[in-house]
Design an enzyme around this catalytic site. Structure first.
Site, PDB file in Angstrom:
ATOM      1  N   HIS A 109      -9.562   0.647 -10.825  1.00  0.00           N
ATOM      2  CA  HIS A 109      -9.141   1.549  -9.808  1.00  0.00           C
ATOM      3  C   HIS A 109      -7.932   2.034 -10.240  1.00  0.00           C
ATOM      4  CE1 HIS A 109      -8.071   2.939  -5.921  1.00  0.00           C
ATOM      5  NE2 HIS A 109      -7.110   1.927  -5.701  1.00  0.00           N
ATOM      6  N   PHE A 110      -6.724   0.949 -10.297  1.00  0.00           N
ATOM      7  CA  PHE A 110      -5.303   1.359 -10.537  1.00  0.00           C
ATOM      8  C   PHE A 110      -5.067   2.157 -11.572  1.00  0.00           C
ATOM      9  CE2 PHE A 110      -4.594  -3.057 -10.407  1.00  0.00           C
ATOM     10  CZ  PHE A 110      -3.535  -3.141 -11.618  1.00  0.00           C
ATOM     11  N   HIS A 111      -5.909   1.924 -12.664  1.00  0.00           N
ATOM     12  CA  HIS A 111      -5.425   2.535 -13.858  1.00  0.00           C
ATOM     13  C   HIS A 111      -5.767   3.988 -13.889  1.00  0.00           C
ATOM     14  CE1 HIS A 111      -4.058  -1.222 -15.309  1.00  0.00           C
ATOM     15  NE2 HIS A 111      -3.349  -0.505 -16.271  1.00  0.00           N
ATOM     16  N   ARG A 138      -9.794 -10.482 -12.898  1.00  0.00           N
ATOM     17  CA  ARG A 138      -8.771  -9.876 -13.197  1.00  0.00           C
ATOM     18  C   ARG A 138      -7.501 -10.880 -13.309  1.00  0.00           C
ATOM     19  NH1 ARG A 138      -5.749  -6.887  -7.902  1.00  0.00           N
ATOM     20  NH2 ARG A 138      -4.060  -6.787  -9.435  1.00  0.00           N
ATOM     21  N   ARG A 139      -6.334 -10.799 -13.898  1.00  0.00           N
ATOM     22  CA  ARG A 139      -5.213 -11.548 -13.786  1.00  0.00           C
ATOM     23  C   ARG A 139      -5.550 -12.673 -14.187  1.00  0.00           C
ATOM     24  NH1 ARG A 139      -3.591 -10.439  -7.360  1.00  0.00           N
ATOM     25  NH2 ARG A 139      -2.116  -8.747  -8.016  1.00  0.00           N
ATOM     26  N   TYR A 152       1.509   5.335  -2.423  1.00  0.00           N
ATOM     27  CA  TYR A 152       1.566   6.636  -2.197  1.00  0.00           C
ATOM     28  C   TYR A 152       3.165   7.129  -2.472  1.00  0.00           C
ATOM     29  CZ  TYR A 152      -2.754   7.003  -0.184  1.00  0.00           C
ATOM     30  OH  TYR A 152      -4.069   6.961   0.123  1.00  0.00           O
ATOM     31  N   HIS A 170       0.871  -1.096   0.068  1.00  0.00           N
ATOM     32  CA  HIS A 170       0.038  -0.065  -0.111  1.00  0.00           C
ATOM     33  C   HIS A 170       0.868   1.290  -0.031  1.00  0.00           C
ATOM     34  CE1 HIS A 170      -3.419   2.286  -0.133  1.00  0.00           C
ATOM     35  NE2 HIS A 170      -2.800   3.317   0.864  1.00  0.00           N
TER      36      HIS A 170
HETATM   37 FE1  HAS Z   1      -5.713   1.723  -4.083  1.00  0.00          FE
HETATM   38  C1  HAS Z   1      -5.621  -1.832  -4.740  1.00  0.00           C
HETATM   39  C2  HAS Z   1      -7.822   1.796  -1.529  1.00  0.00           C
HETATM   40  C3  HAS Z   1      -5.384   5.359  -3.830  1.00  0.00           C
HETATM   41  C4  HAS Z   1      -3.314   2.066  -6.468  1.00  0.00           C
HETATM   42  N1  HAS Z   1      -4.607   0.384  -5.409  1.00  0.00           N
HETATM   43  C5  HAS Z   1      -4.939  -0.824  -5.363  1.00  0.00           C
HETATM   44  C6  HAS Z   1      -4.023  -1.546  -6.418  1.00  0.00           C
HETATM   45  C7  HAS Z   1      -3.172  -0.548  -6.856  1.00  0.00           C
HETATM   46  C8  HAS Z   1      -3.600   0.748  -6.183  1.00  0.00           C
HETATM   47  C9  HAS Z   1      -1.974  -0.511  -7.871  1.00  0.00           C
HETATM   48  O1  HAS Z   1      -8.985  -0.704   0.581  1.00  0.00           O
HETATM   49  C10 HAS Z   1      -3.993  -2.935  -6.867  1.00  0.00           C
HETATM   50  C11 HAS Z   1      -3.109  -3.752  -6.024  1.00  0.00           C
HETATM   51  C12 HAS Z   1      -3.023  -5.068  -6.572  1.00  0.00           C
HETATM   52  O2  HAS Z   1      -2.440  -5.372  -7.717  1.00  0.00           O
HETATM   53  O3  HAS Z   1      -3.854  -5.925  -5.855  1.00  0.00           O
HETATM   54  N2  HAS Z   1      -6.544   3.195  -2.760  1.00  0.00           N
HETATM   55  C13 HAS Z   1      -7.362   2.764  -1.924  1.00  0.00           C
HETATM   56  C14 HAS Z   1      -7.984   3.886  -1.069  1.00  0.00           C
HETATM   57  C15 HAS Z   1      -7.162   5.327  -1.719  1.00  0.00           C
HETATM   58  C16 HAS Z   1      -6.496   4.613  -2.687  1.00  0.00           C
HETATM   59  C17 HAS Z   1      -8.805   4.352   0.134  1.00  0.00           C
HETATM   60  N3  HAS Z   1      -4.552   3.389  -5.033  1.00  0.00           N
HETATM   61  C18 HAS Z   1      -4.521   4.528  -4.520  1.00  0.00           C
HETATM   62  C19 HAS Z   1      -3.566   5.436  -5.302  1.00  0.00           C
HETATM   63  C20 HAS Z   1      -2.967   4.423  -6.137  1.00  0.00           C
HETATM   64  C21 HAS Z   1      -3.651   3.157  -5.764  1.00  0.00           C
HETATM   65  C22 HAS Z   1      -3.392   6.878  -4.989  1.00  0.00           C
HETATM   66  C23 HAS Z   1      -1.857   4.533  -7.017  1.00  0.00           C
HETATM   67  C24 HAS Z   1      -1.181   5.597  -7.280  1.00  0.00           C
HETATM   68  N4  HAS Z   1      -6.844   0.252  -3.336  1.00  0.00           N
HETATM   69  C25 HAS Z   1      -7.459   0.354  -1.964  1.00  0.00           C
HETATM   70  C26 HAS Z   1      -7.808  -0.976  -1.806  1.00  0.00           C
HETATM   71  C27 HAS Z   1      -7.301  -1.848  -2.630  1.00  0.00           C
HETATM   72  C28 HAS Z   1      -6.583  -1.006  -3.506  1.00  0.00           C
HETATM   73  C29 HAS Z   1      -8.622  -1.367  -0.528  1.00  0.00           C
HETATM   74  C30 HAS Z   1      -7.385  -3.233  -2.394  1.00  0.00           C
HETATM   75  C31 HAS Z   1      -8.472  -3.961  -3.628  1.00  0.00           C
HETATM   76  C32 HAS Z   1      -8.505  -5.258  -3.547  1.00  0.00           C
HETATM   77  O4  HAS Z   1      -9.373  -6.078  -3.198  1.00  0.00           O
HETATM   78  O5  HAS Z   1      -7.197  -6.024  -4.207  1.00  0.00           O
HETATM   79  C33 HAS Z   1      -7.153   6.561  -1.381  1.00  0.00           C
HETATM   80  O6  HAS Z   1      -6.377   6.853  -0.600  1.00  0.00           O
HETATM   81  C34 HAS Z   1      -7.662   7.359  -2.278  1.00  0.00           C
HETATM   82  C35 HAS Z   1      -7.967   8.689  -1.809  1.00  0.00           C
HETATM   83  C36 HAS Z   1      -8.186   9.731  -3.168  1.00  0.00           C
HETATM   84  C37 HAS Z   1      -8.935  10.685  -3.170  1.00  0.00           C
HETATM   85  C38 HAS Z   1      -9.072  11.487  -4.289  1.00  0.00           C
HETATM   86  C39 HAS Z   1      -8.449  12.967  -4.088  1.00  0.00           C
HETATM   87  C40 HAS Z   1      -8.388  13.826  -5.340  1.00  0.00           C
HETATM   88  C41 HAS Z   1      -7.661  14.749  -5.595  1.00  0.00           C
HETATM   89  C42 HAS Z   1      -7.797  15.489  -6.929  1.00  0.00           C
HETATM   90  C43 HAS Z   1      -8.191  16.880  -6.747  1.00  0.00           C
HETATM   91  C44 HAS Z   1      -9.011  17.439  -7.625  1.00  0.00           C
HETATM   92  C45 HAS Z   1      -9.499  18.904  -7.841  1.00  0.00           C
HETATM   93  C46 HAS Z   1     -10.434  19.174  -8.697  1.00  0.00           C
HETATM   94  C47 HAS Z   1      -8.821  19.671  -7.027  1.00  0.00           C
HETATM   95  C48 HAS Z   1     -10.256  10.715  -2.379  1.00  0.00           C
HETATM   96  C49 HAS Z   1      -6.648  15.194  -4.765  1.00  0.00           C
HETATM   97  C50 HAS Z   1      -9.772  19.798  -9.811  1.00  0.00           C
HETATM   98  C51 HAS Z   1     -10.820  20.015 -10.786  1.00  0.00           C
HETATM   99  C52 HAS Z   1     -10.733  20.486 -12.097  1.00  0.00           C
HETATM  100  C53 HAS Z   1     -11.913  20.727 -12.864  1.00  0.00           C
HETATM  101  C54 HAS Z   1      -9.204  20.309 -12.668  1.00  0.00           C
HETATM  102 CU    CU Z   2      -3.629  -0.347  -0.805  1.00  0.00          CU
END
Ligand code: HAS
Ligand code: CU
Length: 559
Positions: free
Chosen positions: A387-389, A450-451, A240, A236
């Site tokens: 999700h991760f793409h 997947r996979r 980050y 995880h």
């Molecule tokens: Fe994740 C699985 C939970 C964030 C990557 N994640 C993965 C895997 C990858 C990955 C690669 O709880 C697969 C691993 C594998 O191969 O098995 N993930 C989360 C949560 C967050 C999160 C709660 N993940 C990421 C980020 C990644 C990433 C970042 C890569 C860079 N993820 C999981 C969980 C799994 C998981 C489970 C396991 C699933 C399973 O069953 O296998 C959070 O931290 C995300 C918080 C983000 C936000 C969005 C904030 C948005 C922002 C943009 C600002 C926008 C503005 C608007 C100001 C709440 C900051 C601008 C407007 C305009 C008009 C320009």
């Molecule tokens: Cu994670």
């Protein structure tokens, strides 16, 4: 011209124009080039997998039909190699520019680069030879050639040395700037390496005590559950590790590129601190479906995962407020008028803005994954690659491209080859990754796995997935076009564009006067990291090491 005299008195550096720091060019440049080679090769393998999985829009090219080998190359090159090299190079650049000094030890930096490169060659050989079809999540019982593990170890140890060098540079700077807060970009970089060095200890133990002995034939069996636990101790925070440089760009560079200040520097520091503290003790959210982890641990890690999303919510607020200021400065009116007034025609900004937009989608899907009971429906389906793409392949990759489009001209001393091609690359990537990511996610809701090699003979494809897998392939095709545009611009900027030395970098060299020093109480934060992880991971590991179950599994090689 200014002479800088570090307190150690070992060397004196002159800064005529900051861009004349030679090690910056070569050292950073080599990392960025290797990163780009990795992502181009790894990236090109992606679209062909979408074509192979699609029921109608199939486009078979024999070399890409070794599904698990191609998938392993795709994941390792993009997720581990591209990211680590890019992040180390970018972090060196940020530290040197922002603190206005060379790294504490240039020889150490070259040793680190050498280790990482040799490691890359070793792991790369194993992957290309089909001896490491273990995917980027390389836990047991799947087993690879020893050179794969040794190579990855060298890459990781090299990145530790890079982190050490950055810490030493920071300590030197602090000695000369007593009572001053470090600029935000460097603060983020330090948080990133503290987190990275801590979490990769898990994978170091996994490789040295479990995978390598099994792969070398020193032991006959292992415990897959323990290797999964050790892997996800790193897994995880790894995401980050990828994200923090993108956040650094949004927090510390994008405001400057917009002619405004970040809405709140201290809120930014709080976000980076929280990510550093809370991203390791939550990794069990990748093990919700594992029988060898207690329900209590799963619930605790689920709850803490929601805490690690808080810094991202703070980030949405901070960035939206900053972009609103920028829009107002350019004469926007109304509540949402600032959106139209962003620099959508500037590739550096467009990449970051589209990155943020798609990251909103990816972040929300992450929060859905984190819900203990919802996860059971989503886990192991194509929802997760969806999700991760949208997070890594969308928000993070697009932002790295935004960085590349100003950093590469600086390092190369030439103009960006083509702004138009860069813009086309950014928007095609945005559309392609959104279509691909959302289609994969939707297919996952229908149960698409997947996979799994859906292109293999006789594999069942439900009619409910067909449309979405075909849409994912169209997304894959658009991404292929985008990658080709990226290659053209890369080659063009390296060799065919006009020279333009001394471009300024969008980096602050001082923190605002009201930046709080409590964020740099490293002793306190390190104790917090240790306590949080002992409490959250200790019982999980003890349960995993339940010797009565024994080390029962032999290794399997996938072909
Ligand atoms: Fe994740 C699985 C939970 C964030 C990557 N994640 C993965 C895997 C990858 C990955 C690669 O709880 C697969 C691993 C594998 O191969 O098995 N993930 C989360 C949560 C967050 C999160 C709660 N993940 C990421 C980020 C990644 C990433 C970042 C890569 C860079 N993820 C999981 C969980 C799994 C998981 C489970 C396991 C699933 C399973 O069953 O296998 C959070 O931290 C995300 C918080 C983000 C936000 C969005 C904030 C948005 C922002 C943009 C600002 C926008 C503005 C608007 C100001 C709440 C900051 C601008 C407007 C305009 C008009 C320009
Ligand atoms: Cu994670």
């Amino acid at each position: 011209m200014q002479a800088v005299q570090p307190s150690q008195g070992k060397f004196t550096i002159e800064f005529p124009a900051l861009s004349a720091i030679k090690p910056e060019r070569w050292l950073v440049g080599i990392h960025i080039i290797l990163a780009m080679i990795a992502v181009v090769v790894g990236g090109l393998l992606g679209p062909f997998q979408t074509f192979r999985r699609a029921p109608t829009l199939t486009w078979e090219i024999p070399i890409f039909s070794y599904y698990y080998q191609a998938l392993s190359l795709h994941g390792v090159l993009n997720g581990l190699v591209f990211t680590t090299f890019f992040i180390v190079g970018f972090s060196y650049f940020v530290t040197q520019r922002s603190l206005q000094r060379k790294l504490a030890s240039i020889p150490l930096a070259w040793v680190a680069t050498g280790m990482m490169t040799v490691g890359l060659l070793m792991a790369g050989w194993a992957l290309l030879a089909g001896e490491a079809n273990v995917l980027y999540t390389f836990y047991a019982p799947m087993i690879a050639h020893p050179l794969f593990y040794l190579g990855l170890t060298l890459v990781v140890v090299g990145s530790w040395l890079a982190g050490l060098n950055i810490f030493l540079t920071y300590i030197q700077w602090k000695r000369e700037h007593v009572g001053q807060a470090v600029p935000l970009a460097v603060y983020a970089t330090i948080c990133n390496f503290v987190m990275w060095i801590t979490c990769t200890l898990g994978v170091a133990v996994e490789i040295l005590f479990f995978l390598l002995p099994l792969s070398l034939g020193w032991v006959a069996t292992t415990d897959p559950q323990v290797t999964r636990i050790l892997f996800w101790f790193m897994g995880h925070p790894l995401v980050y590790f990828w994200l923090i440089p993108a956040y650094t760009s949004w927090y510390a560079m994008m405001p400057k590129q917009n002619g405004v200040k970040i809405f709140s520097d201290n809120l930014g520091r709080l976000a980076f601190l929280m990510i550093m503290l809370f991203s390791i003790p939550i990794g069990v959210h990748h093990l919700f479906a594992d029988p060898g982890v207690s329900e209590l641990a799963k619930v605790m890690h689920s709850l803490l995962t929601f805490v690690v999303a808080i810094p991202s919510f703070l980030t949405i607020f901070n960035l939206a407020a900053t972009l609103e200021q920028a829009g107002k400065k350019r004469g926007s009116s109304g509540r949402l008028g600032w959106i139209a007034k962003q620099q959508w025609d500037n590739p550096v900004m467009a990449a970051q803005l589209t990155g943020m937009m798609i990251f909103l989608v990816g972040g929300i899907t992450g929060i859905m994954n984190a819900s203990f009971n919802l996860n059971i429906a989503l886990h192991n389906t194509s929802w997760i690659p969806g999700h991760f793409h949208t997070t890594l392949g969308g928000g993070v990759f697009l932002t790295y491209m935004g960085i590349l489009y100003w950093l590469m001209p600086i390092l190369r001393g030439r103009k960006l080859f083509s702004k138009e091609i860069a813009l086309a690359q950014v928007y095609t990537w945005f559309i392609g990754i959104a279509l691909f990511g959302m289609s994969m996610a939707r297919a996952g809701l229908e149960g698409a796995p997947r996979r799994t090699d859906l292109g293999a003979a006789g594999v069942y494809i439900s009619p409910a997935w067909g449309l979405y897998l075909n849409l994912a392939a169209i997304g894959g095709f658009i991404l292929l076009v985008s990658l080709i545009l990226l290659i053209v611009n890369l080659v063009g900027t390296l060799w065919f564009s006009k020279s333009e030395p001394n471009e300024p970098a969008p980096i602050d060299v001082a923190a605002p006067s009201d930046s709080l020093l409590i964020f740099e109480r490293w002793g306190l934060w390190l104790i917090a990291i240790v306590v949080l992880n002992v409490v959250m991971w200790g019982p999980v590991l003890i349960q995993g090491l339940n010797f009565s179950a024994g080390f029962w599994s032999t290794g399997f090689q996938m072909r």
